[in-house]
Write a protein that holds these residues in place. Sequence first.
Motif, PDB file in Angstrom:
ATOM      1  N   THR A  58      42.152  44.255  33.401  1.00 18.28           N
ATOM      2  CA  THR A  58      42.261  42.907  33.947  1.00 18.28           C
ATOM      3  C   THR A  58      41.714  41.936  32.909  1.00 18.28           C
ATOM      4  O   THR A  58      40.542  41.998  32.560  1.00 18.28           O
ATOM      5  CB  THR A  58      41.446  42.785  35.252  1.00 18.28           C
ATOM      6  OG1 THR A  58      41.865  43.812  36.156  1.00 18.28           O
ATOM      7  CG2 THR A  58      41.630  41.425  35.890  1.00 18.28           C
ATOM      8  N   VAL A  60      41.481  37.798  31.563  1.00 18.39           N
ATOM      9  CA  VAL A  60      41.589  36.420  32.029  1.00 18.39           C
ATOM     10  C   VAL A  60      41.968  35.559  30.831  1.00 18.39           C
ATOM     11  O   VAL A  60      41.317  35.600  29.792  1.00 18.39           O
ATOM     12  CB  VAL A  60      40.271  35.939  32.675  1.00 18.39           C
ATOM     13  CG1 VAL A  60      40.418  34.501  33.170  1.00 18.39           C
ATOM     14  CG2 VAL A  60      39.873  36.854  33.831  1.00 18.39           C
ATOM     15  N   VAL A  69      45.021  35.434  35.568  1.00 19.24           N
ATOM     16  CA  VAL A  69      44.717  36.855  35.405  1.00 19.24           C
ATOM     17  C   VAL A  69      45.962  37.594  34.917  1.00 19.24           C
ATOM     18  O   VAL A  69      47.053  37.407  35.460  1.00 19.24           O
ATOM     19  CB  VAL A  69      44.231  37.463  36.735  1.00 19.24           C
ATOM     20  CG1 VAL A  69      44.122  38.981  36.649  1.00 19.24           C
ATOM     21  CG2 VAL A  69      42.895  36.864  37.121  1.00 19.24           C
ATOM     22  N   THR A 104      35.466  34.593  38.295  1.00 22.99           N
ATOM     23  CA  THR A 104      35.847  35.779  39.067  1.00 22.99           C
ATOM     24  C   THR A 104      34.683  36.377  39.848  1.00 22.99           C
ATOM     25  O   THR A 104      34.893  37.073  40.845  1.00 22.99           O
ATOM     26  CB  THR A 104      36.414  36.888  38.156  1.00 22.99           C
ATOM     27  OG1 THR A 104      35.391  37.333  37.256  1.00 22.99           O
ATOM     28  CG2 THR A 104      37.638  36.406  37.389  1.00 22.99           C
ATOM     29  N   ILE A 111      35.834  43.274  35.492  1.00 22.56           N
ATOM     30  CA  ILE A 111      36.602  42.274  36.239  1.00 22.56           C
ATOM     31  C   ILE A 111      37.763  42.962  36.947  1.00 22.56           C
ATOM     32  O   ILE A 111      38.549  43.666  36.344  1.00 22.56           O
ATOM     33  CB  ILE A 111      37.112  41.144  35.318  1.00 22.56           C
ATOM     34  CG1 ILE A 111      35.925  40.344  34.761  1.00 22.56           C
ATOM     35  CG2 ILE A 111      38.074  40.222  36.069  1.00 22.56           C
ATOM     36  CD1 ILE A 111      36.289  39.239  33.788  1.00 22.56           C
ATOM     37  N   GLN A 116      38.139  38.506  43.897  1.00 19.70           N
ATOM     38  CA  GLN A 116      37.516  37.554  42.979  1.00 19.70           C
ATOM     39  C   GLN A 116      36.884  36.393  43.743  1.00 19.70           C
ATOM     40  O   GLN A 116      37.347  36.020  44.814  1.00 19.70           O
ATOM     41  CB  GLN A 116      38.543  37.027  41.982  1.00 19.70           C
ATOM     42  CG  GLN A 116      39.080  38.102  41.077  1.00 19.70           C
ATOM     43  CD  GLN A 116      40.172  37.604  40.144  1.00 19.70           C
ATOM     44  OE1 GLN A 116      40.598  36.467  40.204  1.00 19.70           O
ATOM     45  NE2 GLN A 116      40.616  38.486  39.271  1.00 19.70           N
ATOM     46  N   ARG A 119      40.195  32.939  43.742  1.00 20.19           N
ATOM     47  CA  ARG A 119      41.469  33.635  43.541  1.00 20.19           C
ATOM     48  C   ARG A 119      42.288  32.924  42.468  1.00 20.19           C
ATOM     49  O   ARG A 119      42.615  31.744  42.595  1.00 20.19           O
ATOM     50  CB  ARG A 119      42.243  33.682  44.852  1.00 20.19           C
ATOM     51  CG  ARG A 119      43.450  34.558  44.773  1.00 20.19           C
ATOM     52  CD  ARG A 119      44.016  34.748  46.145  1.00 20.19           C
ATOM     53  NE  ARG A 119      45.204  35.575  46.067  1.00 20.19           N
ATOM     54  CZ  ARG A 119      45.799  36.068  47.111  1.00 20.19           C
ATOM     55  NH1 ARG A 119      45.338  35.833  48.307  1.00 20.19           N
ATOM     56  NH2 ARG A 119      46.865  36.799  46.976  1.00 20.19           N
ATOM     57  N   THR A 122      47.892  35.455  39.265  1.00 19.26           N
ATOM     58  CA  THR A 122      47.877  36.795  38.686  1.00 19.26           C
ATOM     59  C   THR A 122      49.273  37.218  38.258  1.00 19.26           C
ATOM     60  O   THR A 122      50.236  37.002  38.986  1.00 19.26           O
ATOM     61  CB  THR A 122      47.306  37.812  39.701  1.00 19.26           C
ATOM     62  OG1 THR A 122      45.983  37.401  40.067  1.00 19.26           O
ATOM     63  CG2 THR A 122      47.255  39.212  39.133  1.00 19.26           C
ATOM     64  N   THR A 156      47.340  40.385  45.590  1.00 17.01           N
ATOM     65  CA  THR A 156      46.973  39.343  44.624  1.00 17.01           C
ATOM     66  C   THR A 156      48.048  38.271  44.494  1.00 17.01           C
ATOM     67  O   THR A 156      47.894  37.358  43.688  1.00 17.01           O
ATOM     68  CB  THR A 156      46.707  39.964  43.231  1.00 17.01           C
ATOM     69  OG1 THR A 156      47.899  40.625  42.787  1.00 17.01           O
ATOM     70  CG2 THR A 156      45.533  40.931  43.255  1.00 17.01           C
TER      71      THR A 156
END
Length: 166
Positions: A58, A60, A69, A104, A111, A116, A119, A122, A156
């Motif tokens: 994951t 960012v 994400v 997050t 992560i 998170q 949110r 993603t 997500t």
Amino acid sequence: MAKKQKKTQAGGTPATVALTAAGTAFTVHSYDHDPSHPSYGQEAAEAMGVSPDRVFKTLVADVDGELTVAVVPVAGTLDLKALATAVGGKRATMADPAAAERTTGYVRGGISPLGQRKRLRTVLDDSASAHPTICVSAGRRGLEVELSPADLAALTSATLAPIGRE
């Protein structure tokens, strides 16, 4: 005024609590994290005996000023241009690690795309759909959660796109 904290079940993380609350089928994998290992994701794959193309990291990124994400296989890298394109942006760069952690609620290397604090939009690499299950961070170093890519995408609200490179 004190900030409201998410309550977690004994030994749980916000990610596992979110999965449980959603009624999603998942398996938790725990291993002893080695702080000297050069790659959190590779370490997870090796420790669990799982192919690195089924273990996803994951990351960012900052896409045109918005934290986003990206979930990609640990065996590859994130294609920042493809990520920007996937969300209709022009430019993506890796986010400042402190901003990623603060936003997050997780520490770097732990992560999770789930549970998170805030949110974030993603994007899941579309290679995930080639597997019945994939593993992602469960919210701390040394803890992974295995679930179906469809469940991860649903929980997500992820966009599936080719954002990973080998």
